[in-house]
Design a protein around this motif. Structure first.
Motif, short mmCIF file in Angstrom:
data_model
loop_
_atom_site.label_atom_id
_atom_site.label_comp_id
_atom_site.label_asym_id
_atom_site.label_seq_id
_atom_site.Cartn_x
_atom_site.Cartn_y
_atom_site.Cartn_z
N LEU A 1 97.69 53.48 19.71
CA LEU A 1 99.10 53.42 19.69
C LEU A 1 99.51 54.85 20.75
O LEU A 1 101.11 54.17 20.52
N SER A 2 99.26 55.88 20.54
CA SER A 2 99.80 56.39 21.73
C SER A 2 99.56 55.79 23.27
O SER A 2 100.56 56.73 23.27
N GLN B 1 101.34 53.22 23.54
CA GLN B 1 102.50 52.86 24.04
C GLN B 1 104.21 54.07 23.93
O GLN B 1 105.20 53.31 23.99
N LEU B 2 103.50 55.33 23.87
CA LEU B 2 104.58 56.37 23.92
C LEU B 2 104.52 56.89 25.48
O LEU B 2 103.90 57.24 26.27
N VAL C 1 104.62 56.74 17.46
CA VAL C 1 104.54 55.14 17.36
C VAL C 1 104.80 54.51 16.34
O VAL C 1 105.65 53.59 15.82
N HIS C 2 103.56 54.37 15.03
CA HIS C 2 103.41 53.72 13.92
C HIS C 2 104.77 54.48 13.05
O HIS C 2 105.10 53.57 12.26
N ARG D 1 107.59 51.99 13.14
CA ARG D 1 108.30 50.67 12.81
C ARG D 1 107.96 50.73 11.27
O ARG D 1 108.80 49.87 10.87
N THR E 1 109.89 54.16 24.44
CA THR E 1 108.50 52.72 25.04
C THR E 1 108.51 53.13 26.08
O THR E 1 108.01 52.76 26.79
#
Length: 357
Positions: free
Chosen positions: A153-154, A156-157, A183-184, A187, A247
């Motif tokens: 997920l990193s 996406q930052l 990022v998590h 959500r 993002t």
């Protein structure tokens, strides 16, 4: 009967707070179900239930008084399908793996074994034991699975380099985990605001009056009697705006008090995720996100709101009302009064969502 309730395909895993929220939603709905019509218009009673939420959904066990196993299967499917269909919180969820976990003969054996208790308690005792024996062990992610997930997920930052999280002496891996946790957390917080808005709307309540909320209780308590469902919808849009910019290439600091508060909630949730996953402890994550905050927030004026103590209007005497007025005037002079939270600090309303205008 047991069944799995699964979130939409591609949904992120549920953290501890989300699991608690989903369990609360299911419990609220199932508590209202007393029975269902089975084949041949047979009445099937729902005697009891158990809910076990886990990172990939929820396991539901139903104890039914039905004339046959087939009728029980159909009744269980009907109850759960209707529950998922009627709950906005569970939009996109599905019922999977429904099956009998205890046969009629096995249940009767447990009912007979309960003969030591008073006759009126026999059925309840047997149901209780059956439910305890049929509850499944929740599926969980281990430390390495969390590590892999957050590292992925990193990427996406995009608004910040991963080095933003790498303070003096901080390992590079910890920086990547922090970025992925952020990022998590976006959500998670988004889902939790949705849940809280629904709870406030259903109960026609404010945060000051509500119980069981997931995230809005973490806003400055001085205005908790102003956080209603309308506020929650506005706050959701503000949080979405600041989250989306995380993002995008480049970074624009929070444009309003609401955006700053939303980013603060996201950062706090990221730290909770890292601690819950046993990757980075709460104390150790402090310096990591302090380095991020120095670049992300622009200023920390919103933090002052957590130090303000404003009594409710109905609890204030004349002298207190005068003092509250002075505090409100001071907050207004710095753009921190409640009715200024969604106003752009730069007074440029371009790009501001019409709902917030």
């Amino acid at each position: 009967m047991t069944a799995e309730l699964e979130p939409p395909v591609g949904a992120v895993t549920l953290d501890a707070l989300q699991q608690e929220g989903i369990a609360a939603v299911l419990d609220r709905h199932l508590a209202l179900v007393e029975g269902v019509s089975g084949p041949g218009e047979a009445d099937i009673d729902v005697l009891d239930y158990r809910i076990t939420a886990h990172p990939t959904g929820a396991n539901v066990v139903l104890a039914l008084d039905a004339p046959s196993l087939l009728a029980a299967e159909q009744a269980a499917a009907s109850v759960l399908d209707e529950l998922v269909g009627e709950s906005e919180v569970l939009t996109g969820w599905s019922v999977a793996h429904p099956e009998v976990r205890i046969t009629e003969d096995e249940f009767n054996q447990r009912l007979a074994a309960a003969g030591e208790v008073r006759p009126d308690d026999e059925l309840e005792a047997a149901v209780e034991e059956a439910l305890e024996h049929t509850a499944e062990t929740p599926r969980t992610m281990d430390v390495e699975q969390w590590r892999t997930r957050l590292t992925e997920l990193s990427a996406q930052l995009r608004a910040f380099d991963v080095d933003t999280f790498a303070g003096p002496g901080e390992p590079a891996e910890r920086a990547r985990l922090a970025a992925g946790a952020l990022v998590h957390a976006v959500r998670v917080v988004t889902d939790e605001v949705f849940f809280d808005e629904l709870a406030l709307a259903i109960n026609n309540a404010t945060v000051a009056d509500a119980v069981g909320l997931l995230v809005l209780e973490e806003l400055p308590p001085c205005y908790d009697n102003r956080y209603d469902s309308l506020f929650a919808r506005s706050f959701l849009l503000a949080s979405a705006a600041v989250a989306a910019r995380l993002t995008e290439p480049g970074w624009t600091p929070p444009r309003s008090v609401a955006e700053a508060l939303a980013l603060r909630l996201i950062v706090n949730e990221a730290r909770v995720v890292l601690e819950a996953a046993e990757l980075v402890g709460w104390d150790a994550s402090g310096p990591v996100f302090a380095a991020f905050a120095d670049q992300a927030f622009g200023d920390n004026a919103h933090e002052e709101l957590y130090e303000i103590d404003l009594p409710r209007p109905e609890d204030a005497d004349d002298e207190t009302t005068v003092q509250v007025g002075k505090v409100e005037a001071e907050l207004r002079s710095r753009g921190l009064a409640f009715d200024q939270w969604f106003d752009p600090r730069d007074e440029d309303r371009a790009g501001l969502h019409p709902y917030l205008g």
